[in-house]
Design a protein around this motif. Structure first.
Motif, short mmCIF file in Angstrom:
data_model
loop_
_atom_site.label_atom_id
_atom_site.label_comp_id
_atom_site.label_asym_id
_atom_site.label_seq_id
_atom_site.Cartn_x
_atom_site.Cartn_y
_atom_site.Cartn_z
N HIS A 142 -0.81 9.78 4.29
CA HIS A 142 -0.74 10.13 2.62
C HIS A 142 -1.49 8.38 1.92
CE1 HIS A 142 0.94 13.42 1.91
NE2 HIS A 142 2.00 12.64 2.25
N THR A 143 -1.21 6.93 3.26
CA THR A 143 -2.71 5.54 3.21
C THR A 143 -3.65 5.85 2.90
OG1 THR A 143 -1.41 5.36 5.30
CG2 THR A 143 0.24 4.45 3.26
N PHE B 75 -9.66 7.89 0.03
CA PHE B 75 -10.37 8.21 -2.13
C PHE B 75 -10.80 6.64 -2.45
CE2 PHE B 75 -8.15 12.70 -1.40
CZ PHE B 75 -9.34 13.05 -0.53
N GLN B 76 -10.21 5.92 -2.44
CA GLN B 76 -10.82 4.57 -3.15
C GLN B 76 -12.44 4.37 -2.65
OE1 GLN B 76 -7.62 1.94 -2.08
NE2 GLN B 76 -6.92 1.94 -4.12
N TYR C 155 -5.61 7.92 1.06
CA TYR C 155 -5.65 7.08 -0.34
C TYR C 155 -6.68 5.96 -0.23
CZ TYR C 155 -3.95 4.04 -3.97
OH TYR C 155 -3.19 3.22 -5.18
N ARG C 156 -7.04 5.21 0.96
CA ARG C 156 -7.50 3.87 0.76
C ARG C 156 -9.31 4.55 0.81
NH1 ARG C 156 -6.41 0.19 -1.16
NH2 ARG C 156 -5.14 -1.34 0.11
N ALA D 211 2.00 6.85 -6.98
CA ALA D 211 0.34 7.54 -7.17
C ALA D 211 1.22 9.35 -6.86
CB ALA D 211 -0.43 7.16 -6.59
N ALA D 212 1.71 9.65 -5.81
CA ALA D 212 2.26 10.73 -5.70
C ALA D 212 2.36 11.52 -6.70
CB ALA D 212 2.70 11.27 -4.03
N VAL E 60 1.19 3.84 -3.38
CA VAL E 60 0.89 5.37 -2.60
C VAL E 60 1.58 6.43 -2.85
CG1 VAL E 60 0.95 7.18 -0.40
CG2 VAL E 60 -0.77 5.30 -0.62
N ARG F 99 -14.41 7.08 -4.87
CA ARG F 99 -14.36 6.25 -6.05
C ARG F 99 -15.25 5.28 -6.59
NH1 ARG F 99 -16.00 7.33 -10.05
NH2 ARG F 99 -13.77 6.75 -12.42
N LEU G 27 1.21 -1.24 -0.28
CA LEU G 27 -0.30 0.40 0.16
C LEU G 27 1.36 1.46 -0.03
CD1 LEU G 27 -2.70 1.61 0.33
CD2 LEU G 27 -2.61 1.82 2.73
N ARG G 28 1.77 1.37 0.50
CA ARG G 28 2.45 3.01 0.99
C ARG G 28 3.16 2.52 -0.44
NH1 ARG G 28 3.79 4.99 5.95
NH2 ARG G 28 2.94 4.05 7.71
#
Length: 93
Positions: free
Chosen positions: A42-43, A49-50, A46-47, A30-31, A27, A53, A23-24
């Motif tokens: 950040h992680t 916004f997943q 990321y989760r 994706a940055a 991330v 989405r 996951l890291r």
């Protein structure tokens, strides 16, 4: 949430999952900027916004509100504003 006319969904994040190496890595890939913050910020975003989405194409998060509304001290420091470097660096030298 009926009084504001919105749907409320909770997204529960697992701290062990947030520490996952894959996951890291995702991330970081994706940055579009170097990640200087330590921790799960950040992680977790990321989760989050997943999850957003999965239900929506567009969402407002409040991220970057400091930049938009001048919430950082260097936005009001003439030395930082006129510096020949990034304003946040000028205030820490």
């Amino acid at each position: 949430m009926a009084h504001v006319g919105c749907d409320h969904t909770e997204v529960v994040l697992d701290s062990r999952e947030l520490a996952d190496r894959d996951l890291r890595r995702a991330v970081m890939q994706a940055a579009d900027f170097p990640l200087s913050c330590v921790g799960d910020m950040h992680t977790s975003l990321y989760r989050l916004f997943q999850a957003v989405r999965a239900e929506s194409t567009v969402a407002l998060s409040g991220e970057s509100a400091d930049e938009v509304f001048g919430g950082y001290s260097w936005f009001h420091d003439p030395k930082a504003i006129n510096a020949a470097t990034f304003p946040w660096l000028a205030t820490h030298r």
